[in-house]
Design a protein around this motif. Structure first.
Motif, PDB file in Angstrom:
ATOM      1  N   TYR A  54      42.665 -17.327  15.354  1.00 40.98           N
ATOM      2  CA  TYR A  54      43.838 -17.796  15.803  1.00 40.98           C
ATOM      3  C   TYR A  54      44.527 -16.063  16.200  1.00 40.98           C
ATOM      4  O   TYR A  54      43.973 -15.185  15.418  1.00 40.98           O
ATOM      5  CB  TYR A  54      45.061 -17.389  13.895  1.00 40.98           C
ATOM      6  CG  TYR A  54      46.190 -17.002  14.189  1.00 40.98           C
ATOM      7  CD1 TYR A  54      47.344 -15.870  13.934  1.00 40.98           C
ATOM      8  CD2 TYR A  54      46.755 -17.917  14.536  1.00 40.98           C
ATOM      9  CE1 TYR A  54      48.453 -15.760  14.014  1.00 40.98           C
ATOM     10  CE2 TYR A  54      48.521 -17.773  14.290  1.00 40.98           C
ATOM     11  CZ  TYR A  54      49.285 -16.418  14.655  1.00 40.98           C
ATOM     12  OH  TYR A  54      51.040 -16.768  14.202  1.00 40.98           O
ATOM     13  N   PHE A  55      44.655 -16.315  18.210  1.00 44.40           N
ATOM     14  CA  PHE A  55      45.057 -14.006  17.511  1.00 44.40           C
ATOM     15  C   PHE A  55      46.719 -14.232  17.635  1.00 44.40           C
ATOM     16  O   PHE A  55      47.310 -13.877  17.963  1.00 44.40           O
ATOM     17  CB  PHE A  55      45.030 -14.831  19.608  1.00 44.40           C
ATOM     18  CG  PHE A  55      43.642 -15.293  19.859  1.00 44.40           C
ATOM     19  CD1 PHE A  55      42.359 -14.878  19.537  1.00 44.40           C
ATOM     20  CD2 PHE A  55      43.371 -15.967  20.465  1.00 44.40           C
ATOM     21  CE1 PHE A  55      40.928 -15.398  18.920  1.00 44.40           C
ATOM     22  CE2 PHE A  55      42.323 -16.323  21.217  1.00 44.40           C
ATOM     23  CZ  PHE A  55      41.011 -16.004  20.515  1.00 44.40           C
ATOM     24  N   ASP A  56      46.431 -13.171  16.753  1.00 42.69           N
ATOM     25  CA  ASP A  56      47.591 -12.717  16.599  1.00 42.69           C
ATOM     26  C   ASP A  56      47.941 -11.484  17.544  1.00 42.69           C
ATOM     27  O   ASP A  56      46.951 -11.734  19.092  1.00 42.69           O
ATOM     28  CB  ASP A  56      48.208 -11.714  15.488  1.00 42.69           C
ATOM     29  CG  ASP A  56      46.476 -10.379  15.667  1.00 42.69           C
ATOM     30  OD1 ASP A  56      46.051  -9.996  16.810  1.00 42.69           O
ATOM     31  OD2 ASP A  56      45.886  -9.796  14.533  1.00 42.69           O
ATOM     32  N   ASP A  57      48.939 -11.173  18.337  1.00 41.92           N
ATOM     33  CA  ASP A  57      49.813 -10.411  18.780  1.00 41.92           C
ATOM     34  C   ASP A  57      48.496  -9.315  20.088  1.00 41.92           C
ATOM     35  O   ASP A  57      48.752  -9.122  20.814  1.00 41.92           O
ATOM     36  CB  ASP A  57      51.649  -9.822  19.089  1.00 41.92           C
ATOM     37  CG  ASP A  57      52.483 -10.852  18.639  1.00 41.92           C
ATOM     38  OD1 ASP A  57      51.869 -12.251  18.891  1.00 41.92           O
ATOM     39  OD2 ASP A  57      53.287 -10.461  18.398  1.00 41.92           O
ATOM     40  N   GLY A  58      48.388  -8.903  18.419  1.00 45.20           N
ATOM     41  CA  GLY A  58      47.410  -7.839  19.166  1.00 45.20           C
ATOM     42  C   GLY A  58      46.523  -8.426  20.298  1.00 45.20           C
ATOM     43  O   GLY A  58      45.993  -7.939  21.282  1.00 45.20           O
ATOM     44  N   ARG A  59      45.838  -8.891  19.785  1.00 51.87           N
ATOM     45  CA  ARG A  59      44.223  -9.509  20.416  1.00 51.87           C
ATOM     46  C   ARG A  59      44.668 -10.382  21.310  1.00 51.87           C
ATOM     47  O   ARG A  59      43.994 -10.267  22.454  1.00 51.87           O
ATOM     48  CB  ARG A  59      44.191 -10.405  19.081  1.00 51.87           C
ATOM     49  CG  ARG A  59      42.410 -11.590  19.645  1.00 51.87           C
ATOM     50  CD  ARG A  59      41.279 -10.510  19.787  1.00 51.87           C
ATOM     51  NE  ARG A  59      39.782 -10.821  20.109  1.00 51.87           N
ATOM     52  CZ  ARG A  59      39.137 -11.978  19.654  1.00 51.87           C
ATOM     53  NH1 ARG A  59      39.641 -13.036  18.873  1.00 51.87           N
ATOM     54  NH2 ARG A  59      38.197 -12.135  20.334  1.00 51.87           N
ATOM     55  N   GLU A  60      45.851 -11.317  21.697  1.00 49.99           N
ATOM     56  CA  GLU A  60      46.109 -11.865  22.685  1.00 49.99           C
ATOM     57  C   GLU A  60      46.491 -11.025  23.082  1.00 49.99           C
ATOM     58  O   GLU A  60      46.253 -11.027  24.563  1.00 49.99           O
ATOM     59  CB  GLU A  60      47.539 -12.958  22.345  1.00 49.99           C
ATOM     60  CG  GLU A  60      47.802 -13.625  22.495  1.00 49.99           C
ATOM     61  CD  GLU A  60      49.470 -14.636  23.064  1.00 49.99           C
ATOM     62  OE1 GLU A  60      49.260 -15.519  22.153  1.00 49.99           O
ATOM     63  OE2 GLU A  60      50.382 -13.687  22.972  1.00 49.99           O
ATOM     64  N   HIS A  61      47.863  -9.889  23.826  1.00 50.28           N
ATOM     65  CA  HIS A  61      47.611  -9.137  24.399  1.00 50.28           C
ATOM     66  C   HIS A  61      45.838  -8.928  25.623  1.00 50.28           C
ATOM     67  O   HIS A  61      45.801  -7.848  26.689  1.00 50.28           O
ATOM     68  CB  HIS A  61      48.643  -7.700  24.057  1.00 50.28           C
ATOM     69  CG  HIS A  61      49.148  -7.125  25.121  1.00 50.28           C
ATOM     70  ND1 HIS A  61      49.882  -7.099  25.868  1.00 50.28           N
ATOM     71  CD2 HIS A  61      48.259  -5.431  25.196  1.00 50.28           C
ATOM     72  CE1 HIS A  61      49.993  -6.614  26.973  1.00 50.28           C
ATOM     73  NE2 HIS A  61      49.282  -5.418  26.909  1.00 50.28           N
ATOM     74  N   ALA A  62      45.374  -7.373  24.563  1.00 51.53           N
ATOM     75  CA  ALA A  62      44.309  -7.783  25.290  1.00 51.53           C
ATOM     76  C   ALA A  62      43.329  -8.474  25.708  1.00 51.53           C
ATOM     77  O   ALA A  62      43.522  -8.367  27.193  1.00 51.53           O
ATOM     78  CB  ALA A  62      43.435  -7.136  23.655  1.00 51.53           C
ATOM     79  N   ILE A  63      43.457  -9.801  25.590  1.00 53.42           N
ATOM     80  CA  ILE A  63      41.945 -10.612  25.936  1.00 53.42           C
ATOM     81  C   ILE A  63      43.573 -11.539  27.860  1.00 53.42           C
ATOM     82  O   ILE A  63      42.299 -11.252  28.779  1.00 53.42           O
ATOM     83  CB  ILE A  63      42.062 -11.779  25.680  1.00 53.42           C
ATOM     84  CG1 ILE A  63      41.804 -12.046  24.104  1.00 53.42           C
ATOM     85  CG2 ILE A  63      41.893 -13.525  26.153  1.00 53.42           C
ATOM     86  CD1 ILE A  63      41.837 -12.876  22.729  1.00 53.42           C
ATOM     87  N   LYS A  64      44.710 -11.804  27.129  1.00 54.93           N
ATOM     88  CA  LYS A  64      45.359 -11.596  28.217  1.00 54.93           C
ATOM     89  C   LYS A  64      45.491 -10.187  29.287  1.00 54.93           C
ATOM     90  O   LYS A  64      44.505 -10.711  30.595  1.00 54.93           O
ATOM     91  CB  LYS A  64      47.729 -11.198  27.713  1.00 54.93           C
ATOM     92  CG  LYS A  64      47.996 -11.527  29.055  1.00 54.93           C
ATOM     93  CD  LYS A  64      49.660 -12.854  28.896  1.00 54.93           C
ATOM     94  CE  LYS A  64      49.849 -10.735  28.808  1.00 54.93           C
ATOM     95  NZ  LYS A  64      51.640 -11.756  28.217  1.00 54.93           N
ATOM     96  N   HIS A  65      45.321  -9.067  28.627  1.00 59.86           N
ATOM     97  CA  HIS A  65      45.002  -8.018  30.179  1.00 59.86           C
ATOM     98  C   HIS A  65      43.356  -8.010  31.448  1.00 59.86           C
ATOM     99  O   HIS A  65      43.946  -7.485  31.768  1.00 59.86           O
ATOM    100  CB  HIS A  65      45.783  -6.233  29.573  1.00 59.86           C
ATOM    101  CG  HIS A  65      44.769  -5.327  29.976  1.00 59.86           C
ATOM    102  ND1 HIS A  65      45.819  -5.090  30.583  1.00 59.86           N
ATOM    103  CD2 HIS A  65      43.348  -4.674  30.545  1.00 59.86           C
ATOM    104  CE1 HIS A  65      45.594  -3.883  31.983  1.00 59.86           C
ATOM    105  NE2 HIS A  65      44.313  -3.161  31.067  1.00 59.86           N
TER     106      HIS A  65
END
Lengths: 231, 577, 154, 190
Positions: free
Chosen positions: A55-66
């Protein structure tokens, strides 16, 4: 890439093929890369007992998205600019910039036949000695031609795959363009815009001749199609 | 006199004749009312679905006939007979028109839109049930008209689904006086049906959301169908005006598109493609919505970057209005305009590519089960990538000079339309089947159907990429007239494509039988067989009239899968804790 | 991107003066005056006067109807954006199609049919008797044209 | 016919009926936009059509504009009355609006018969084709508006569905708007 499938018969065929190579190279690598990652993810993250999905919280999601979304996004944008530059330069060479031409040919399309009006010996169109042939065009290798394309009834499209030349004929309009044949031989002219029930049966024959044979033809322009012996 | 294709206005200000029939309860409905006169959004969805599948069979039959003619030119086709030039043009024209207007749009937008929007946003029905029923009835009339155009004097219209005048405007050129007008009226009626339907979808989705459902709690499938409807409504207008002008050209003899009388055939091309390109995104977006729902459910994972998906969808929708003339690079528009449209067309690949990356990124860190709906959704992504990628060749104006109107274009748009209309629909049907009919389809037969369809599909269009690059032009019914194309290698590729089509068509009855058989004999499915979060899975299967006993409240987003600290790996939107 | 002035943002129409019948009649009167001007303007015959009066005033009348009668300016933003966006799309369509349909020649193409038509009509005008020419008052008084309607070609 | 609960909800703050009518107006803008856009492109392309356009009857067009503007006034007065809950009064004003539509159509029918009898038929030339198609499509929308207004007025007479008075009013103002642009384009561009 096109030269694998079709001969290069005109001066600008090479630049169109190189553009297609450029697009193939850029787009092909992206396709293979993305499909590879896609199938790898399917294999790597297939359901295994005892392993729960993350489950990706916003922080992890942002890192991957970047890393995995924004960078590919910028890369595609940059490569698109290259493709656009390539496409527009080829387009201007083929469709917009008409060099000084040696001869003019008037091509008229109608429901289900092509009429070619050659300039004849005096090299001027519209004079008495013009040679008008049905479904048959004679040109000389290495000469630059200006064509004036018109249609009598519906939309047609003058298409010579060997020359990478295609231009729709619109009733009411005269559209000009140029070509310079570089390969002698007999080639097809096809209609590339649906024009009724005879659309599939209106091919024309294209004879690209060396200078002396072209001169011989100019002397007695008997329609080649009538005589059975192919060139 | 031909029915005027403009709006049937009685639906406009939803003029009810007052609530004259009092409190019309739905329990003692007659059989006819239940199935044919119902205003329940679920029944109207099934009507659209069955009509779409029936028209799909007709469209596939046309494809079978003309592919047999291309593989074995001149030989009578079993089940049809000899295919002449006029027959071939009519079959190709109506294969295109039927597959887009009477299969892709009804199934993807109308059937799933009608079924899912009220359920997924937690309300009991569409806001205007009677307009909803009226839109299906107008659609059914248009479907009958387009099929009827085959049996009129002169035969069906054969001027390509783009109907370029003067061929489509003058009977002495098209030789199908009645067929052309009937086809055009059918298309115009289909537009009217989807305008009425679209207004229903957009208003319902915008206004009737469940309490507590914020904008970013709406499932992506609903967002996509609503944006698709808005794209359709904003782009179809000029073509309705164009269809009226073309109809007058055909029937009254006006000169809108006749160059000798001051008209201009290029105006129709612009009117058509101004609608044409947003139209392909109108059918793409719902399929992307279904894929989003399915890959999140079967990888038990939150949708990656929900807001990015929305942002790219809006960007794609907006850009889709700026690209239309890439269909006309060599069709006589001013070459300078071609440069403008080449830039916008190549740039539109950016938001779509980003959307696909986000979908693929959703699989990262998931726990993927390869059920049949998931297989279809993954096949959509894999196949659509090739469709999108080959579009760049056609978007760059220089290369389009060669590729325009060749089979390369046909292969490109089948690699986008087939995943959209066929793979997307099968994904949606197999995923929501338990909800629609309360039973499971047979999994094994469905997997067989999946693999044979996918292999067959690739077998058709990969060879057509090659024949297209080798100069095969579109809509030519007999290549023996063209020496350069009459080579054994190209003919063997055409035969391979036709055989793959036969293989793919042979397996389709397996799905149809499974589809209708499982309704009555399938294994019973509970309310939430796939353990998904969206509201339609919280209602009973199949949901009763009015959908929910008490209309749900929403507490969270639709994709809260595998939330740490919970034993269940899903968290329905409407459960308070 | 809303194409209308920023009206007061109250979606519910409470009864301020902008909804009383007298207000509407006042707006109606203004519209009639504008109509009068837009009819008088073209009679003067100066091209830019006609342009300003006929088309400029049409835009003003449209705005008055949208603001005071349709209350679009006080409607929620989403409705304004929808209406404004569709209007912008029509401008986009007009200016993107103009180089092909409005103009009769361009790079490497020439719309001969349209140019021939123009020359043909202008020539037929010079020969047609000057007496009953176009600028005779349009309504009623125009007796049947000597020649067939201007450009009926067949 | 029991109305679904969905209709009563209004997440956007706009009542469902009015939101739907705004979307109807948006789709109508693109339809008339396409037709008038095509017409304008041809008018700029063919200045010689001015001679054909000279035979349009500006006075009749002007009077029709007056008629439609007045009917727009009565439509908005009907809306004002409906807001105060006075159904019968709203129905009276809607009746006036429909009367305005009828006068508009009658003037148009005289105008057209005069023009057609003088040989300016729809197939005379492409200007006249656009003239009859554009004015005809607009006329069709006037007729459709009047039909719906009849139903809405019948309901309003019994003080039922009063919110629909505003909705048909908005549609009517749009039809008036199209004529406000159609009038200069067809009648004044000479």
């Amino acid at each position: 890439m096109l030269d694998l499938f079709m001969l290069q018969g005109s001066s600008f065929a090479g630049s169109i093929d190189s553009l297609v190579w450029l697009v193939t190279f850029i787009v092909g690598t992206w396709f293979v890369l993305v499909e590879g990652i896609f199938f790898w993810l399917l294999f790597r993250y297939r359901k295994q007992d005892g392993v729960k999905a993350e489950y990706f919280d916003d922080g992890r999601e942002h890192a991957i998205k970047h890393v995995w979304i924004e960078w590919p996004h910028r890369a595609i944008l940059a490569l698109d600019v290259i493709i656009i530059y390539g496409a527009i330069s080829v387009w201007m060479e083929v469709k917009m910039y008409v060099p000084v031409t040696d001869e003019t040919i008037r091509i008229t399309a109608q429901q289900w036949a092509w009429t070619f009006q050659h300039a004849g010996k005096d090299n001027k169109i519209g004079t008495a000695d013009d040679i008008i042939l049905i479904d048959e065009m004679h040109v000389e290798v290495g000469k630059k031609y200006l064509f004036e394309l018109a249609s009598k009834d519906v939309l047609h499209s003058f298409s010579v795959p060997v020359w990478r030349l295609k231009q729709d004929a619109i009733p009411g309009r005269v559209i000009t363009g140029w070509f310079e044949p570089t390969l002698a031989g007999e080639y097809d002219v096809q209609c590339a815009e649906i024009c009724g029930i005879g659309h599939g049966i209106m091919p024309a024959k294209l004879y690209v001749e060396y200078p002396e044979k072209h001169a011989a033809w100019l002397e007695n322009p008997a329609p080649m199609l009538a005589s059975s012996n192919p060139q | 006199m031909a029915e005027s294709p403009s709006h049937a206005h009685d639906g406009h200000a939803h003029a009810g004749h007052g609530a004259h029939d009092g409190h019309g309860g739905h329990h003692e409905e007659s059989w006819f009312v239940h199935y044919f006169w119902s205003t329940d959004h679920k029944m109207i969805a099934k009507q659209y679905l069955v009509t779409g599948m029936l028209m799909g069979v007709i469209g596939a039959y046309f494809a079978y006939v003309f592919r047999m003619q291309l593989a074995f030119p001149g030989k009578p086709v079993p089940g049809y007979g000899l295919v002449t030039g006029a027959d071939y043009n009519a079959l190709v024209t109506n294969h295109g028109a039927i597959m887009i207007f009477w299969v892709a749009m009804p199934v993807l937008i109308a059937a799933f839109g009608n079924y899912l929007i009220p359920l997924m946003i937690g309300c009991d029905d569409m806001v205007f049930p009677r307009i909803n029923r009226l839109s299906y009835q107008i659609f059914a009339i248009s479907a009958v008209l387009v099929v009827a155009s085959f049996f009129v004097q002169g035969g069906a219209f054969g001027g390509a689904w783009t109907a370029y005048p003067p061929l489509s405007a003058k009977a002495e050129y098209s030789l199908t006086p009645a067929g052309s007008s009937l086809w055009l009226i059918a298309v115009a009626l289909e537009f009217v049906a989807f305008l009425l339907g679209g207004i229903n979808f957009v208003t319902t989705a915008m206004n009737s959301r469940a309490p507590g459902m914020k904008a970013f709690d709406i499932p992506i499938a609903v967002w996509m169908i609503v944006i698709a409807s808005i794209l359709f409504m904003a782009s179809v207008g000029p073509l309705i005006a164009g269809a009226l002008m073309l109809l007058f050209d055909q029937m009254i003899g006006t000169g809108f598109f006749d160059p000798d009388r001051g008209g201009d055939p290029i105006l129709w091309q612009h009117l058509f493609w101004f609608f044409g390109h947003p139209e392909v995104y109108v059918v793409l977006l719902p399929a992307m919505g279904f894929v989003a729902e399915i890959i999140t459910t079967f990888s038990r994972k939150k949708m990656f970057a929900y807001k990015t998906v929305l942002a790219t969808t809006f960007a794609t929708g907006l850009l889709s209005f700026f690209v239309w003339a890439h269909h006309q690079f060599i069709a006589g528009i001013d070459p300078r305009m071609a440069n403008v449209f080449s830039v916008t067309t190549v740039l539109i690949s950016v938001p779509i590519a980003e959307m696909c990356f986000v979908y693929i990124a959703t699989l990262y860190g998931g726990s993927i089960t390869f059920s049949v709906p998931m297989l279809w959704a993954l096949a959509f992504i894999a196949e659509f990538l090739l469709g999108g990628v080959t579009g760049i060749y056609l978007g760059s104006s220089g290369a389009d000079i060669y590729f325009h109107d060749t089979y390369f274009v046909v292969a490109h748009f089948h690699y986008t339309f087939f995943p959209i209309a066929i793979i997307g629909s099968f994904a949606g049907m197999t995923y929501w089947y338990p909800k629609m009919f309360g039973t499971f389809m047979n999994e094994a037969w469905n997997k067989l159907h999946f693999w044979v369809t996918i292999i067959g599909f690739n077998g058709i269009f990969l060879p057509l990429f090659i024949t297209g690059a080798s100069g095969d032009h579109r809509r030519i019914f007999d290549y023996t007239n063209f020496p350069e194309l009459d080579t054994p290698e190209l003919q063997s590729l055409r035969v391979l494509a036709t055989v793959s089509l036969l293989v793919m068509l042979v397996i389709q009855p397996v799905f149809l039988i499974n589809f209708f058989y499982s309704m009555f004999r399938g294994k019973k499915a509970g309310a939430n067989p796939w353990k998904a979060n969206t509201l339609e899975w919280q209602a009973a299967s199949p949901p009763p009239h009015g959908n929910f006993p008490t209309l749900p409240e929403v507490y969270r987003g639709p994709y809260e899968f595998s939330v740490p600290g919970r034993d269940e790996d899903y968290w329905p939107q409407n459960s308070p804790n | 991107m809303s194409s209308h002035a920023e009206g007061s943002h109250d979606a519910s129409h409470h009864h301020d003066d902008s909804h009383s019948p007298a207000h509407y009649v006042k707006i109606w009167a203004v519209l009639l005056v504008l109509l009068g001007v837009s009819l008088a303007g073209p009679e003067i015959g100066i091209r830019w006067v006609t342009l300003i009066t006929a088309f400029g005033i049409a835009v003003v009348k449209a705005f008055l109807v949208i603001k005071h009668f349709m209350h679009l300016t006080v409607e929620r933003k989403v409705a304004q954006y929808a209406i404004g966006a569709c209007f912008m799309l029509m401008l986009l369509f007009f200016f993107a199609v103009a180089p092909d349909v409005m103009k009769h020649w361009g790079v490497n193409w020439h719309n001969e049919a349209a140019s021939n038509m123009k020359r043909e009509i202008e020539r037929s005008e010079h020969h047609a008797p000057a007496a009953d020419q176009a600028h005779a008052p349009a309504d009623g008084a125009g007796h049947p044209e000597a020649s067939a309607p201007a450009a009926a070609t067949h | 016919m029991m109305r679904p609960i969905a209709t009563t909800r209004s997440a956007t703050g706009i009542p469902t009926g009015r939101l739907a009518v705004w979307w109807v107006i948006a789709s109508e803008i693109v339809i008339f936009g396409g037709l008038l856009g095509g017409y304008l492109l041809h008018r700029f392309g063919h200045p010689e059509w001015a001679t054909a356009a000279a035979h349009t009857n500006t006075m009749a067009g002007g009077f029709n504009t007056f008629v439609l503007l007045t009917s727009s006034l009565s439509a908005v007065l009907a809306h004002a009355a409906a807001e105060k809950g006075e159904g019968p009064k709203a129905a009276k004003y809607l009746g006036l609006t429909m009367l305005g539509g009828l006068v508009f159509l009658i003037v148009k029918s005289f105008e057209w018969t005069y023009e057609i009898s003088h040989g300016y038929t729809i197939t005379a030339n492409t200007f006249w084709s656009f003239y009859y198609t554009a004015a005809g499509l607009h006329g069709f929308h006037v007729i459709a508006g009047m039909v719906i207004m009849g139903f809405v007025a019948a309901d309003a007479m019994k003080n039922r569905e009063l919110q629909r008075v505003e909705l048909i009013g908005i549609y009517w103002h749009f039809v008036d708007l199209v004529w406000i642009f159609l009038f200069p384009l067809l009648y004044i561009a000479k």
